[in-house]
Design a protein around this motif. Structure first.
Motif, PDB file in Angstrom:
ATOM      1  N   VAL A 162       0.796  -1.375  -0.283  1.00  0.00           N
ATOM      2  CA  VAL A 162      -0.099   0.149   0.299  1.00  0.00           C
ATOM      3  C   VAL A 162       1.045   1.335  -0.004  1.00  0.00           C
ATOM      4  O   VAL A 162       1.644   1.565   0.882  1.00  0.00           O
ATOM      5  CB  VAL A 162      -0.728   0.302   0.991  1.00  0.00           C
ATOM      6  CG1 VAL A 162      -1.292   0.827   1.326  1.00  0.00           C
ATOM      7  CG2 VAL A 162      -2.181  -0.873   0.811  1.00  0.00           C
TER       8      VAL A 162
ATOM      9  N   TRP B 171       0.890   5.167  -0.461  1.00  0.00           N
ATOM     10  CA  TRP B 171       0.796   6.646   0.193  1.00  0.00           C
ATOM     11  C   TRP B 171       1.154   8.121  -0.122  1.00  0.00           C
ATOM     12  O   TRP B 171       3.068   8.011  -0.230  1.00  0.00           O
ATOM     13  CB  TRP B 171       0.294   6.461   1.693  1.00  0.00           C
ATOM     14  CG  TRP B 171       1.277   5.968   2.780  1.00  0.00           C
ATOM     15  CD1 TRP B 171       1.010   4.777   2.871  1.00  0.00           C
ATOM     16  CD2 TRP B 171       2.239   7.275   2.925  1.00  0.00           C
ATOM     17  NE1 TRP B 171       2.558   4.306   3.768  1.00  0.00           N
ATOM     18  CE2 TRP B 171       3.267   6.170   3.948  1.00  0.00           C
ATOM     19  CE3 TRP B 171       2.660   8.051   3.652  1.00  0.00           C
ATOM     20  CZ2 TRP B 171       4.143   6.148   4.555  1.00  0.00           C
ATOM     21  CZ3 TRP B 171       3.502   8.296   4.468  1.00  0.00           C
ATOM     22  CH2 TRP B 171       4.754   7.653   4.579  1.00  0.00           C
TER      23      TRP B 171
ATOM     24  N   GLU C 201      -2.644  10.681   3.389  1.00  0.00           N
ATOM     25  CA  GLU C 201      -3.355   9.971   2.754  1.00  0.00           C
ATOM     26  C   GLU C 201      -2.923   8.452   3.553  1.00  0.00           C
ATOM     27  O   GLU C 201      -3.869   7.918   3.724  1.00  0.00           O
ATOM     28  CB  GLU C 201      -3.023  10.137   1.366  1.00  0.00           C
ATOM     29  CG  GLU C 201      -3.609   9.125  -0.029  1.00  0.00           C
ATOM     30  CD  GLU C 201      -2.510   8.576  -0.836  1.00  0.00           C
ATOM     31  OE1 GLU C 201      -1.915   8.505  -1.468  1.00  0.00           O
ATOM     32  OE2 GLU C 201      -3.463   9.304  -1.516  1.00  0.00           O
TER      33      GLU C 201
ATOM     34  N   GLU D  57      -5.357   7.717   6.344  1.00  0.00           N
ATOM     35  CA  GLU D  57      -6.906   8.141   5.783  1.00  0.00           C
ATOM     36  C   GLU D  57      -6.896   5.973   5.055  1.00  0.00           C
ATOM     37  O   GLU D  57      -8.190   5.325   5.378  1.00  0.00           O
ATOM     38  CB  GLU D  57      -6.965   8.286   4.156  1.00  0.00           C
ATOM     39  CG  GLU D  57      -8.797   8.104   3.951  1.00  0.00           C
ATOM     40  CD  GLU D  57      -8.158   9.415   2.759  1.00  0.00           C
ATOM     41  OE1 GLU D  57      -8.974   8.542   1.876  1.00  0.00           O
ATOM     42  OE2 GLU D  57      -8.691  10.823   2.813  1.00  0.00           O
ATOM     43  N   ARG D  58      -5.288   5.797   4.543  1.00  0.00           N
ATOM     44  CA  ARG D  58      -5.900   4.174   4.082  1.00  0.00           C
ATOM     45  C   ARG D  58      -5.818   3.942   4.885  1.00  0.00           C
ATOM     46  O   ARG D  58      -6.081   2.328   5.943  1.00  0.00           O
ATOM     47  CB  ARG D  58      -4.522   3.885   3.648  1.00  0.00           C
ATOM     48  CG  ARG D  58      -4.682   4.621   1.873  1.00  0.00           C
ATOM     49  CD  ARG D  58      -4.541   4.376   0.896  1.00  0.00           C
ATOM     50  NE  ARG D  58      -4.374   5.511  -0.518  1.00  0.00           N
ATOM     51  CZ  ARG D  58      -3.698   5.762  -1.188  1.00  0.00           C
ATOM     52  NH1 ARG D  58      -2.504   4.509  -2.080  1.00  0.00           N
ATOM     53  NH2 ARG D  58      -4.121   5.786  -2.495  1.00  0.00           N
ATOM     54  N   TYR D  59      -5.034   3.810   6.263  1.00  0.00           N
ATOM     55  CA  TYR D  59      -4.945   2.805   7.806  1.00  0.00           C
ATOM     56  C   TYR D  59      -6.091   2.528   7.728  1.00  0.00           C
ATOM     57  O   TYR D  59      -6.003   1.550   8.642  1.00  0.00           O
ATOM     58  CB  TYR D  59      -3.647   3.792   8.701  1.00  0.00           C
ATOM     59  CG  TYR D  59      -3.447   3.157   9.663  1.00  0.00           C
ATOM     60  CD1 TYR D  59      -3.125   2.077  10.027  1.00  0.00           C
ATOM     61  CD2 TYR D  59      -4.433   3.482  11.237  1.00  0.00           C
ATOM     62  CE1 TYR D  59      -2.283   1.978  11.284  1.00  0.00           C
ATOM     63  CE2 TYR D  59      -3.912   3.067  12.081  1.00  0.00           C
ATOM     64  CZ  TYR D  59      -3.438   1.981  12.166  1.00  0.00           C
ATOM     65  OH  TYR D  59      -2.943   1.408  13.720  1.00  0.00           O
TER      66      TYR D  59
ATOM     67  N   ILE E 131      -8.438   1.131   5.510  1.00  0.00           N
ATOM     68  CA  ILE E 131      -8.767  -0.877   5.339  1.00  0.00           C
ATOM     69  C   ILE E 131      -9.073  -1.563   6.197  1.00  0.00           C
ATOM     70  O   ILE E 131      -9.426  -2.627   5.652  1.00  0.00           O
ATOM     71  CB  ILE E 131      -6.827  -1.014   4.361  1.00  0.00           C
ATOM     72  CG1 ILE E 131      -6.312  -0.416   3.379  1.00  0.00           C
ATOM     73  CG2 ILE E 131      -6.787  -2.274   4.692  1.00  0.00           C
ATOM     74  CD1 ILE E 131      -4.796  -0.460   2.904  1.00  0.00           C
TER      75      ILE E 131
ATOM     76  N   SER F 129     -12.542  -0.471  -3.237  1.00  0.00           N
ATOM     77  CA  SER F 129     -11.358   0.174  -3.185  1.00  0.00           C
ATOM     78  C   SER F 129     -11.939   1.067  -2.138  1.00  0.00           C
ATOM     79  O   SER F 129     -12.563   1.300  -1.861  1.00  0.00           O
ATOM     80  CB  SER F 129     -11.048   1.087  -4.455  1.00  0.00           C
ATOM     81  OG  SER F 129     -12.342   1.513  -5.051  1.00  0.00           O
ATOM     82  N   SER F 130     -10.908   2.101  -1.880  1.00  0.00           N
ATOM     83  CA  SER F 130     -11.174   3.777  -1.185  1.00  0.00           C
ATOM     84  C   SER F 130     -12.131   4.078  -2.206  1.00  0.00           C
ATOM     85  O   SER F 130     -12.633   5.471  -1.215  1.00  0.00           O
ATOM     86  CB  SER F 130      -9.991   4.200  -0.546  1.00  0.00           C
ATOM     87  OG  SER F 130      -9.157   4.142  -1.653  1.00  0.00           O
TER      88      SER F 130
ATOM     89  N   CYS G 251     -13.954   7.354   0.879  1.00  0.00           N
ATOM     90  CA  CYS G 251     -13.123   7.152   1.288  1.00  0.00           C
ATOM     91  C   CYS G 251     -12.434   9.320   2.013  1.00  0.00           C
ATOM     92  O   CYS G 251     -11.658   9.535   0.442  1.00  0.00           O
ATOM     93  CB  CYS G 251     -12.304   6.438   2.142  1.00  0.00           C
ATOM     94  SG  CYS G 251     -13.016   5.102   2.244  1.00  0.00           S
TER      95      CYS G 251
ATOM     96  N   SER H 163     -16.147   6.430   5.288  1.00  0.00           N
ATOM     97  CA  SER H 163     -16.484   6.100   4.093  1.00  0.00           C
ATOM     98  C   SER H 163     -17.987   6.426   3.873  1.00  0.00           C
ATOM     99  O   SER H 163     -18.506   5.992   4.594  1.00  0.00           O
ATOM    100  CB  SER H 163     -16.360   4.712   4.166  1.00  0.00           C
ATOM    101  OG  SER H 163     -16.603   3.899   2.884  1.00  0.00           O
TER     102      SER H 163
END
Length: 660
Positions: free
Chosen positions: A268, A270, A287, A290-292, A295, A383-384, A387, A609
């Motif tokens: 992943v 970022w 970012e 946000e992904r942390y 996911i 997917s994200s 989010c 989300s």
């Protein structure tokens, strides 16, 4: 029958040796009330995420010396606030996440690792160095300043955090790094409310800095613990960040980490793309956080386990995932990673809140936390999309909805062969657009921007960079949705400029593979394939509508109708409600699920989300495209007044989309 003693697990003998040596020194040394006896555990000999298979699982929380194959880690120590305290279990989990793919697979899904010799070797001088540091930071009660981080890499937000000191066993070099508590650590994380008890997403009034400002705070204003987020020992988001000093268009900063998902370990990445490395670093960390948070669920508490049919029978409001799109029957037949949704099968759900109906609604976990997944809920690869992170719920919801609207519009135009109006970039007021077009020109590209609205009023702009000489890296697409049309243009062009410096090289490196994709779209399997495919000169024929726009008009003329209905208040809530009402009028529900991690909460951040069942979702991989099969793909142009009938299957552009 063999009488040989069993081979000790890796690091076990060295762990026992270090424990004995440190205990002897501890007992021989006068101890103060604040001293801590050494508790040594190994790292890298067992999976720290599964206590049942870890012989040291019970003692990890209280451990303060951690032996790896290359170093000894001492801590956590020195936390100045109980709210930021972390334990040895937190360190073990953070450390394991930063291991290589082969190490993690061996620990987490492989067989037990076997030693190839006695390692590490701990001569007396190495033990003396470990003891000296241990005594300084834990035993004396006077934590040493030596070895604490300094410089721009760490910020003031790192200083109150617990620290971890590392002794390199080869060089005896000491480094000290900050540690963020692991929110799901079984040893120290407090219980959090169950999903069914989560607070509703109530929108509040939020004064804006100005009527046309939609971020209430700058990225730089957040107390970002850079050192704890990215360091090679226990970084929450990865080992570090890297700069691309050769980029001629932006100042990119990026980082990455392996994350275990239902598809295995995924790399992943970022990143941040701004005009300075300092600004890009802040955007990259936002970012990454946000992904942390998106996911996987980072809070404790129980998800709801039930079938869709069971929830409906009990009177619960729940999203039918089929409304969010399904794959073609042949995909479910041929792809072993997915199976059709079964409404009678029990799956996990999280609690969301409908902004249309002002009531709670359950959402399949797989649609919200896009790295989570079970064999029972493998009906889609999510997917994200949707989010977003902001300084408050309203800001996060606004940008989540804008992203959903952006991707929906892009897919409508692509698959529906829309003839869009091009925006005259010379009519844009700001300097940013002119600067970006000039930078693109220096790279041999002309950039274009198109009004990509279909049946929703919110400004969506598709950006396109066209290589003038038709060489590799021919086309590069991106999009942006904002309430200010010029901001949407800037967002789309900024994305395009971040891709074009490398596209020609990427195409040349993978040319054979990309040409095979051009002949057989089924070979388009991954996210990166979509954008790179359109770097091939021969793929330009599939984008003819973009290269032959229906008209070129000034920005003010294109969005004159929008300016009449656009909110001009000083309240961010009004902007969120406008987006909500646009979607509701089009027949959709608007659902918000709070994803905020405890780490973000302490920084003043909120992540959500946003889910709008029925909007076209972005997918990657040609066999996993939901959008062409959804009712909206056929009805949106009729609803917009562009035609009197729905699109037919024959009218769709059945070519992989070029969205990056």
């Amino acid at each position: 029958m063999s009488t040989e003693p069993p081979t000790p697990a890796p690091l076990e003998e060295a762990t026992r040796h270090l424990q004995r040596a440190l205990t002897e020194r501890f007992e021989a040394h006068p101890r103060g009330a604040s001293s801590h006896p050494p508790v040594v555990v190994p790292l890298g000999a067992a999976d720290a995420f599964r206590a049942e298979g870890d012989p040291h699982g019970a003692s990890r929380g209280g451990a303060n010396v951690h032996l790896t194959a290359q170093a000894v880690l001492i801590g956590p120590w020195g936390a100045t606030d109980a709210a930021t305290a972390a334990c040895g279990g937190c360190l073990a989990r953070r450390w394991q996440r930063l291991r290589s793919r082969s190490e993690r697979d061996a620990l987490e899904v492989g067989t037990a690792p076997h030693p190839v010799g006695d390692w590490p070797v701990l001569p007396d001088y190495a033990v003396d160095a470990v003891w000296a540091l241990y005594e300084a930071v834990l035993h004396s009660g006077r934590p040493a300043a030596a070895g604490r981080p300094a410089g721009d890499w760490h910020t003031a937000a790192d200083l109150p955090l617990p620290q971890v000191s590392r002794v390199d066993l080869a060089t005896l070099r000491v480094t000290t790094l900050p540690l963020l508590a692991e929110p799901q650590c079984p040893h120290c994380s407090p219980p959090s409310p169950a999903a069914s008890e989560a607070a509703p997403a109530t929108l509040c009034s939020r004064p804006k800095p100005a009527p046309d400002r939609y971020r209430l705070r700058s990225a730089r204003s957040y107390p970002m613990p850079r050192g704890a987020l990215a360091n090679p020992v226990c970084g929450a988001l990865g080992e570090g960040t890297w700069l691309n000093v050769t980029s001629p268009t932006t100042a990119p900063v990026a980082g990455s980490v392996f994350v275990r998902t239902y598809a295995g370990l995924s790399d992943v990445t970022w990143s941040g793309q701004a005009n300075s490395f300092e600004a890009s670093r802040d955007l990259a960390f936002l970012e990454g956080l946000e992904r942390y948070a998106g996911i996987h669920r980072r809070r404790g508490g129980q998800v709801v386990e039930d079938s869709y049919d069971g929830l409906r029978a009990r009177g619960e409001h729940a999203v039918d995932p089929r409304e969010c799109g399904t794959y073609a029957p042949e995909t479910y037949r041929d792809d072993p990673m997915v199976a059709p949704f079964d409404p009678a099968r029990t799956i996990p759900w999280v609690r969301g809140h409908s902004l249309r109906d002002e009531r709670p609604v359950l959402v399949p976990t797989r649609l919200v936390h896009y790295g989570a997944g079970l064999a029972s809920d493998n009906f889609v690869f999510e997917s994200s999309n949707g989010c977003a992170t902001g300084s408050c719920l309203e800001e996060a919801v606004l940008f989540g909805l804008l992203e959903l609207i952006e991707r929906d519009a892009f897919l409508l135009a692509w698959y529906g062969r829309a003839r869009l109006t091009e925006i005259d970039l010379d009519s844009c007021r700001g300097e940013a657009v002119r600067a970006m077009t000039a930078r693109a020109a220096l790279q041999g590209y002309d950039v274009h921007a198109f009004d990509n609205r279909v049946d929703l009023a919110v400004p969506v702009v598709t950006g396109l960079a066209v290589r003038r000489d038709g060489g590799p890296g021919t086309l590069s697409f991106a999009a942006g949705a904002r309430l200010d049309p010029e901001d949407a243009v800037e967002a789309a062009l900024s994305e395009v400029l971040s891709y074009i410096p490398h596209l020609d090289r990427q195409v040349e490196e993978d040319r054979g593979e990309l040409e095979a994709m051009a002949r057989d779209f089924r070979q388009v399997r991954h996210l990166t394939h979509h954008a790179r495919l359109f770097g091939l000169p021969e793929m330009a024929a599939h984008a003819r509508e973009y290269l032959e726009p229906v008209a070129v008009r000034p920005l003010g003329d294109v969005y004159r109708d929008w300016q009449r209905i656009r909110p001009r208040s000083g309240d961010l809530r009004d902007d969120v409600l406008l987006c909500r009402d646009e979607l509701v009028r089009a027949g959709f529900d608007v659902i918000v699920v709070d994803q905020t991690s405890p780490e973000q909460e302490r920084m003043g951040l909120t992540t959500v989300s946003t889910v709008v069942p029925g909007l076209l979702p972005i997918d990657f991989g040609w066999s996993r495209q939901r959008a062409p099969r959804m009712p909206r793909m056929r009805s949106a142009f009729r609803r917009a007044g562009w035609r009197s009938t729905d699109l037919t299957d024959a009218e769709l552009r059945m070519v992989p989309h070029p969205f990056p």
